[in-house]
Write a protein that holds these residues in place. Structure first.
Motif, mmCIF file in Angstrom:
data_model
loop_
_atom_site.group_PDB
_atom_site.id
_atom_site.type_symbol
_atom_site.label_atom_id
_atom_site.label_comp_id
_atom_site.label_asym_id
_atom_site.label_seq_id
_atom_site.Cartn_x
_atom_site.Cartn_y
_atom_site.Cartn_z
ATOM 1 N N THR A 11 17.802 19.002 43.417
ATOM 2 C CA THR A 11 16.593 18.014 42.401
ATOM 3 C C THR A 11 17.497 16.651 41.970
ATOM 4 O OG1 THR A 11 17.083 19.526 40.367
ATOM 5 C CG2 THR A 11 15.073 19.410 41.738
ATOM 6 N N GLY A 12 18.768 16.797 40.803
ATOM 7 C CA GLY A 12 19.958 16.040 40.528
ATOM 8 C C GLY A 12 18.909 15.051 39.677
ATOM 9 N N PRO A 15 24.911 14.313 30.263
ATOM 10 C CA PRO A 15 24.672 14.960 29.831
ATOM 11 C C PRO A 15 25.543 15.593 30.235
ATOM 12 C CG PRO A 15 22.601 14.009 29.048
ATOM 13 C CD PRO A 15 23.319 13.098 30.354
ATOM 14 N N ARG A 35 14.657 1.480 28.163
ATOM 15 C CA ARG A 35 13.030 1.932 28.002
ATOM 16 C C ARG A 35 12.737 2.395 26.577
ATOM 17 N NH1 ARG A 35 11.050 6.706 28.676
ATOM 18 N NH2 ARG A 35 12.781 7.585 28.253
ATOM 19 N N PHE A 94 13.803 14.128 22.831
ATOM 20 C CA PHE A 94 14.630 14.233 22.045
ATOM 21 C C PHE A 94 13.211 13.796 20.799
ATOM 22 C CE2 PHE A 94 14.493 10.315 25.305
ATOM 23 C CZ PHE A 94 13.477 9.554 24.555
ATOM 24 N N THR A 106 18.040 19.879 34.791
ATOM 25 C CA THR A 106 17.209 19.758 35.838
ATOM 26 C C THR A 106 15.822 20.519 35.262
ATOM 27 O OG1 THR A 106 18.097 21.989 36.756
ATOM 28 C CG2 THR A 106 18.439 20.088 38.008
ATOM 29 N N LEU A 117 25.967 8.682 21.249
ATOM 30 C CA LEU A 117 26.199 8.882 22.964
ATOM 31 C C LEU A 117 26.123 7.194 23.371
ATOM 32 C CD1 LEU A 117 23.106 11.666 22.952
ATOM 33 C CD2 LEU A 117 24.657 11.595 23.644
ATOM 34 N N GLU A 118 25.474 6.692 22.462
ATOM 35 C CA GLU A 118 25.129 4.795 22.961
ATOM 36 C C GLU A 118 27.101 5.023 24.144
ATOM 37 O OE1 GLU A 118 22.690 3.644 24.065
ATOM 38 O OE2 GLU A 118 21.839 3.556 21.420
ATOM 39 N N ASP A 124 14.470 12.756 36.912
ATOM 40 C CA ASP A 124 13.547 13.300 36.049
ATOM 41 C C ASP A 124 14.163 12.918 34.343
ATOM 42 O OD1 ASP A 124 14.019 15.137 36.256
ATOM 43 O OD2 ASP A 124 12.603 16.943 35.890
ATOM 44 N N GLN A 125 15.667 12.684 34.620
ATOM 45 C CA GLN A 125 16.065 13.142 32.968
ATOM 46 C C GLN A 125 15.841 11.760 32.221
ATOM 47 O OE1 GLN A 125 20.199 13.638 33.104
ATOM 48 N NE2 GLN A 125 19.694 15.825 33.470
ATOM 49 N N THR A 126 15.123 11.691 30.961
ATOM 50 C CA THR A 126 15.075 10.467 30.153
ATOM 51 C C THR A 126 16.241 10.095 29.160
ATOM 52 O OG1 THR A 126 13.860 11.620 28.632
ATOM 53 C CG2 THR A 126 12.270 11.002 30.162
ATOM 54 N N ASN A 127 17.307 10.194 29.245
ATOM 55 C CA ASN A 127 18.371 10.233 28.853
ATOM 56 C C ASN A 127 17.932 9.772 27.676
ATOM 57 O OD1 ASN A 127 19.843 11.925 29.739
ATOM 58 N ND2 ASN A 127 20.458 10.588 31.059
ATOM 59 N N LEU A 128 19.500 10.262 26.598
ATOM 60 C CA LEU A 128 18.282 9.774 24.633
ATOM 61 C C LEU A 128 19.354 7.984 24.710
ATOM 62 C CD1 LEU A 128 17.658 9.826 21.993
ATOM 63 C CD2 LEU A 128 19.770 10.613 21.346
ATOM 64 N N ASN A 129 20.196 8.240 25.368
ATOM 65 C CA ASN A 129 20.947 6.952 25.044
ATOM 66 C C ASN A 129 20.849 6.051 25.895
ATOM 67 O OD1 ASN A 129 22.166 8.037 27.721
ATOM 68 N ND2 ASN A 129 24.501 8.093 27.046
ATOM 69 N N THR A 149 17.194 5.272 26.183
ATOM 70 C CA THR A 149 15.965 4.883 25.740
ATOM 71 C C THR A 149 16.061 3.635 24.100
ATOM 72 O OG1 THR A 149 16.214 6.824 24.602
ATOM 73 C CG2 THR A 149 14.580 6.040 26.582
ATOM 74 N N ASP A 192 10.344 3.886 23.916
ATOM 75 C CA ASP A 192 10.210 5.098 23.756
ATOM 76 C C ASP A 192 9.758 5.177 22.188
ATOM 77 O OD1 ASP A 192 10.597 8.032 24.823
ATOM 78 O OD2 ASP A 192 10.031 8.381 23.124
ATOM 79 N N LYS A 198 21.918 9.035 18.704
ATOM 80 C CA LYS A 198 21.347 7.818 19.739
ATOM 81 C C LYS A 198 22.821 7.192 19.210
ATOM 82 C CE LYS A 198 18.542 4.050 20.698
ATOM 83 N NZ LYS A 198 18.722 4.561 22.304
ATOM 84 N N VAL A 231 19.047 16.118 24.953
ATOM 85 C CA VAL A 231 19.178 14.690 25.041
ATOM 86 C C VAL A 231 19.171 13.878 26.416
ATOM 87 C CG1 VAL A 231 21.476 14.941 22.573
ATOM 88 C CG2 VAL A 231 21.656 15.044 25.675
ATOM 89 N N SER A 232 18.368 14.488 27.118
ATOM 90 C CA SER A 232 18.044 14.232 28.816
ATOM 91 C C SER A 232 16.435 14.643 28.305
ATOM 92 C CB SER A 232 19.064 14.700 29.706
ATOM 93 O OG SER A 232 18.921 15.838 29.559
ATOM 94 N N PHE A 233 16.203 15.431 27.837
ATOM 95 C CA PHE A 233 14.570 15.634 28.222
ATOM 96 C C PHE A 233 13.848 15.820 27.277
ATOM 97 C CE2 PHE A 233 16.173 17.560 31.443
ATOM 98 C CZ PHE A 233 15.702 16.105 33.067
#
Lengths: 373, 520
Positions: free
Chosen positions: A15-16, B358, A87, B336, B445, B351-352, A19-24, A26, A89, B348, B332-334
């Motif tokens: 799946t890879g 991650p 993006r 936050f 995932t 991580l920037e 669909d991640q929404t990485n904090l860095n 956004t 948020d 943030k 951090v990836s879904f």
């Protein structure tokens, strides 16, 4: 069956991270303002803090303000996204500000996107700005040099106003049921941008989805007390209780409410005449009273009486104002609905409310006057 | 699931046609020398035959002065103590008896001297450090255990050190190990049974249990499984553990290894069964549950409130060690939005500029920690500090400065690493460290959902796991509230008056009525 079991982990890996929404990746909106343009379009103004790489913990944060216009609130947000590198948020949004003109129209039409999105921050504070919301959002402050920008600044100033009982504590979530309640309305903090700072100047009163008026700062404390708020961290107000002192300063007393007890009754007479009464039982501490003499019980009694009288006058003033603007934040209608439903059914509450007999009285008891004798 | 069934079938096939060759039942088809009426020299050639090429098999012939009979001592030079042979066999032989003949051996007072008639035992006895004495009478011979003393001192096990309590540990000698247990359980009910496994290695192991407490079914099961082991070589206790455990594909250790005799003694009194090994300081305890791995002898020497607190810390560490990196990745990836506002801009900003996702960042650091750990085990202590500098400074600090990994990741990895080593059992700690990787992938995932999914599968597995017929996740599943007294908390001694239910002890009551004087 076996093969199926072995493919499961593979599926998980395949799946890879799409669909991640990485904090860095956004950009976080910390404050948003919504105005209508003259053509009836929606302008969204947002404040986006931008971390400038530095040693962690000493992050230098630069505040950027973007604005975009669209036919709806969502469209203006989507257009904003086109202006911003990453993006956008809104899940950490702290404050949502409406321009005064905007607030006087139906605000639910603009709030819809917040209730629909599961990620939106429902605990964001709401406020109404005198003038335009974009002015408030794009204020460049003198105060917060190291702070994280407009969002945190506005949230904190509204919070401190809540603690001082100048405004009632509301957020996007809490006003939602009130907006759709025919028997109760709500009030939001009323802000004013002074160019270099933003000031809380009182509360903006709503009727259903529309702003109908405001109550300014010293009086809004009485408003909060009348809502039945038992106590906040510093529910304080200064009142003029006499006229005969030489120095103006000596005419005033500052009180801090320790305990506020509300008795709220709605009566319906035999001829369907509705009357409501709010009786406050307030325990206060005197935090400022230069004329002093507070050690004598008789003096205390005298002051109690004066303060009670003054507060009752103010409370009545607030109620009269509310009736005049036809806003019912104390929920007289709700009480009526609950206890006198046949009456409620018969009448048109919007027309009836300004005409009902609505009285307030405040009974003050001094329980402390500081550590000096 | 044919893959899992195959080995079982193999065992069954092997068992049925062939006779088992264990130490107990030694029935070789050869004719015994007695029947063949051999002379002494012929006999010696015969018994030396299996050892054809080894040079440390020694024969020592003595001609007796009186009857001119020949006495032959046969031993393996490397595993006997010549001093003992001299003082216990030769000296008495020549000093005490006026008339020296092989009959004088009967009169010799030595508990280790035994008369043997079964010549099939010769090979076995020689290998077990015996000195054999052959005489002209070829119908029998004498044996005496004369083991060379290669014992190390009894020391505290390094990997199970405690603050208060006994500081002795098992060593690489079975009889000493059993002595350490017996010293603590002076009861006639403590039963020891010897087994020998490995066709060529002949490794000695002993089963120990308390006869009137341990469940006979469990004992039978353990014996059955050990007897069924057929292998040329059994080197490490790990070989035995893997041979007799229920679910070899599970990540979780199902048999508790310990080097502490006090821990073994306490568990024996709870109705468990111990396996003690020669040549290894590790003892195995079974059946155990998940929470046994989180108990430490130290708990019982602290005040019970404090002991309970540390139990909580350890169980908490299980979740941190498995879940913290996964939670970090998921956040951090879904998700936050769950980070408090005051923290999010700090996170943030750290991580920037990290170029990796991650998951990769976390894998990189977790693998680095494992590298450091593995390296520090191998390194001699003298250069161990190098690892501390390289690991701590270079990797911890430089990696952040180079912008490969965020500061927060370092914190997460460090806490996770510490949490994994809080577990008193090394095996459980390893299991926990391995398990965090699937959790990290699941979190990368599917986010929090993946973590929940992972914990669900983990819980299914733990609930389904049985060791020797006892539920592994007891007392949680099946729930037994009374047994939580020694799982989640460490109840005071006078409250611990029943044995754990899942062990099926014959006597449930521990008769811990130690505060009878207290009438209040």
């Amino acid at each position: 069956m076996n093969k199926f079991i072995y493919t499961l982990p593979a599926l998980l890996l395949l799946t890879g991270c799409w669909d991640q929404t990485n904090l860095n990746e956004t950009k976080l909106i910390t404050a948003g303002g919504i105005d209508y343009t003259k053509k009836g379009k929606v302008t969204s103004t947002v404040s986006v803090p931008q971390a400038v790489a530095a040693e962690a913990g000493k992050g230098n944060i630069v505040n950027q303000v973007f604005a975009a216009t669209g036919n709806t609130a969502r469209q203006s947000r989507l257009r904003l996204d086109l202006k911003v590198a990453e993006r956008l948020d809104a899940s950490k949004n702290q404050v949502l500000v409406f321009g005064e003109e905007t607030a006087k129209t139906d605000i639910y039409n603009l709030l819809d996107i917040f209730y629909r999105d599961p990620k939106s921050s429902l605990n964001a504070k709401l406020a109404v700005a005198k003038g335009k919301a974009s002015d408030v959002i794009s204020t460049t402050f003198e105060e917060p040099k190291k702070s994280t920008g407009v969002g945190e600044y506005l949230r904190d100033s509204i919070k401190s106003a809540e603690e001082g009982a100048t405004v009632p504590a509301e957020n996007i979530q809490t006003i939602c049921p009130l907006m759709f309640d025919p028997g109760q309305d709500f009030a939001l903090p009323y802000l004013e941008s002074t160019g270099k700072a933003v000031k809380v100047i009182g509360v903006a009163l709503f009727q259903e989805h529309q702003m109908v008026g405001s109550i300014k700062e010293p009086l809004s404390v009485i408003y909060t007390m009348l809502t039945g708020e038992p106590h906040t961290i510093s529910m304080s107000t200064t009142k003029k209780i006499s006229n005969n002192q030489k120095e103006n300063l000596l005419n005033y007393v500052t009180i801090k409410v320790e305990k506020n007890k509300r008795k709220f009754d709605v009566y319906v007479s035999s001829r369907d005449k509705i009357s409501a009464k709010i009786k406050l039982n307030v325990k206060i501490i005197i935090t400022e009273y230069p004329p002093d003499n507070l050690s004598t019980p008789s003096e205390i009694k005298k002051i109690e009486k004066k303060i009670s009288k003054k507060l009752t006058e103010d409370a009545q003033k607030v109620i009269d104002k509310l009736q005049k603007m036809n806003s019912d934040p104390f929920g007289v209608g709700r009480q009526l609905m609950a206890y006198h439903y046949p009456t409620w059914e018969k009448l048109n509450w919007k027309e009836e409310y300004p005409k009902i007999d609505f009285k307030a009285s405040v009974d003050v008891e001094v329980i402390g006057h500081g550590i000096i004798e | 699931m044919t893959f899992f069934k195959k080995p079982k079938k193999l065992i069954q096939e092997q068992e049925s046609p062939k006779q088992k060759v264990t130490s107990q039942e030694n029935s070789s088809p050869e004719k015994s020398p007695k029947e063949q009426n051999l002379s002494l020299d012929e006999l010696l050639i015969k018994v030396k035959e299996p050892f054809s090429s080894t040079e440390d098999l020694m024969t020592h012939s003595i001609e007796l002065p009186n009857d001119h009979n020949k006495i032959v001592l046969l031993y393996i030079d490397s595993i006997i103590d010549k001093q003992i042979v001299q003082s216990m066999i030769l000296n008495p032989l020549f000093e005490t008896a006026n008339e020296i003949n092989f009959e004088s051996f009967r009169k010799m007072a030595s508990i280790d001297l035994k008369k043997q008639t079964d010549f099939n035992q010769v090979k076995e006895l020689l290998l077990q450090s015996n000195t054999l004495i052959f005489t002209e009478d070829t119908t029998s011979f004498f044996s005496m255990v004369t083991p060379v003393n290669t014992k190390r001192d009894i020391t505290e096990p390094d990997n199970e050190a405690i603050i208060r309590g006994a500081h002795d540990g098992f060593i690489e000698n079975l009889s000493i190990n059993l002595a350490l247990i017996r010293k603590r359980l002076k009861t006639p009910k403590l039963t020891i049974k010897y087994f020998r496994v490995g066709k060529e290695t002949h490794t000695n192991i002993a089963i120990a249990y308390v006869d009137n407490i341990a469940d006979p079914e469990h004992v039978k099961e353990v014996e059955k499984r050990i007897k069924s082991i057929e292998a040329d070589a059994i080197h490490a206790p790990g070989n035995i553990e893997e041979s007799i455990e229920d679910k070899p594909f599970s990540f979780f250790p199902q048999i508790l290894s310990t080097e502490r005799p006090d821990r073994v003694a306490a568990n024996l009194m709870e109705g468990r069964i111990a396996l003690v090994y020669d040549t290894s300081p590790t003892a195995h305890l079974m059946p155990v549950n998940f929470f046994s791995f989180y108990q430490s002898v130290d708990d019982y020497n602290k005040r019970w409130q404090i002991g309970s607190f540390f139990r909580f810390i350890r169980l908490f560490s299980f979740f941190i060690a498995i879940g913290l990196p996964a939670v970090y990745i998921a956040i951090v990836s879904f998700h936050f939005e769950v980070i408090p506002f005051g923290l999010i801009l700090l996170i943030k900003s750290s991580l920037e500029d990290i170029p990796y996702p991650p998951l990769f960042e976390a894998l990189l650091m977790e693998l680095t920690i494992e590298l450091i750990r593995e390296a520090s085990i191998r390194l001699p202590t003298r250069i161990g500090s190098t690892i501390a500098i390289v690991g701590g400074l270079v990797i911890g600090d430089a990696v952040v400065k180079a912008g490969l990994v965020s500061n927060l990741m370092i914190i997460v990895v460090a806490i996770t690493a510490i949490a994994a080593y809080i577990v008193p059992s090394n095996e459980m700690s390893a299991a926990v460290r391995i398990l965090r990787f699937p959790f990290m992938i699941a979190a990368a995932t599917l986010g929090f959902f993946g973590i929940v999914f992972g914990f669900m599968i983990l819980l299914f597995h733990l609930c389904r796991l049985y060791t020797f017929g006892s539920p592994y996740f007891a007392p949680l599943a099946p729930l037994n509230l009374a047994d939580l007294k020694d799982a989640f908390i460490r109840a005071p001694f006078w409250k611990q008056n029943t044995r754990p239910k899942e062990v099926h002890a014959q006597k449930m009551d521990t008769t811990n009525h130690t505060r009878k004087w207290d009438n209040s």
